[in-house]
Design a protein around this motif. Structure first.
Motif, PDB file in Angstrom:
ATOM      1  N   ASN A 187      53.270  23.462 -68.631  1.00 19.73           N
ATOM      2  CA  ASN A 187      52.179  23.195 -69.950  1.00 19.73           C
ATOM      3  C   ASN A 187      51.853  24.524 -69.691  1.00 19.73           C
ATOM      4  O   ASN A 187      50.443  24.413 -71.122  1.00 19.73           O
ATOM      5  N   MET A 188      51.603  25.278 -69.227  1.00 25.54           N
ATOM      6  CA  MET A 188      50.849  26.924 -68.813  1.00 25.54           C
ATOM      7  C   MET A 188      51.107  27.424 -70.284  1.00 25.54           C
ATOM      8  O   MET A 188      51.954  27.749 -70.707  1.00 25.54           O
ATOM      9  N   PRO A 189      49.894  28.149 -70.631  1.00 30.00           N
ATOM     10  CA  PRO A 189      49.844  28.681 -71.604  1.00 30.00           C
ATOM     11  C   PRO A 189      50.726  30.158 -71.208  1.00 30.00           C
ATOM     12  O   PRO A 189      50.629  31.188 -70.063  1.00 30.00           O
ATOM     13  N   LEU A 190      51.225  30.963 -71.911  1.00 33.85           N
ATOM     14  CA  LEU A 190      52.493  32.101 -72.063  1.00 33.85           C
ATOM     15  C   LEU A 190      50.967  33.269 -71.664  1.00 33.85           C
ATOM     16  O   LEU A 190      50.533  34.139 -72.478  1.00 33.85           O
ATOM     17  N   ASP A 250      52.436  20.138 -65.104  1.00 33.10           N
ATOM     18  CA  ASP A 250      51.334  21.193 -65.414  1.00 33.10           C
ATOM     19  C   ASP A 250      52.517  22.949 -66.040  1.00 33.10           C
ATOM     20  O   ASP A 250      51.460  23.035 -66.013  1.00 33.10           O
TER      21      ASP A 250
END
Length: 124
Positions: free
Chosen positions: A121-124, A118
């Motif tokens: 897969n976090m967007p920057l 998780d």
């Protein structure tokens, strides 16, 4: 199910009692080393105790599960040899305890892997 919950709660309480006794022993050990941070004082404050890191705690838990499984194997072998101290009830309880501990360890591992995925897969 209720017995399992009661068992877990009693284990948590015993761990809390052990930690309280360790903190009490650390506070009664004598004066702090030179240069050490002063112990916290006041209402609700407890003396500073170095808590193990997450890696150390996880390693200790895995070692404990491994030890439990080894003891279960030894008890099973003693039962198979006909040792009178290794009755069937003790063998079955030990087998179930090691099975539950292993499943709990696998569940923790799965949750750690999911948390890692998780975060990755976090967007920057």
């Amino acid at each position: 199910m209720t017995d399992a919950i009661s068992s877990v709660l009693s284990q948590i309480r015993s761990y809390q009692a052990q930690m309280a006794s360790l903190q009490g022993a650390a506070g009664a050990a004598g004066p702090a080393a030179p240069g050490a941070a002063p112990a916290a004082t006041g209402l609700g404050a407890s003396p500073a105790v170095a808590a193990p890191s997450f890696g150390e705690a996880l390693g200790n838990a895995i070692r404990k599960v491994n030890t439990l499984q080894a003891q279960t194997r030894e008890l099973q072998a003693a039962f198979e040899r006909g040792d009178p101290r290794a009755d069937l009830a003790r063998v079955m309880v030990a087998a179930q305890a090691s099975s539950v501990a292993f499943r709990a360890t696998v569940e923790v591992r799965n949750r750690l892997v999911q948390a890692y995925q998780d975060v990755m897969n976090m967007p920057l």
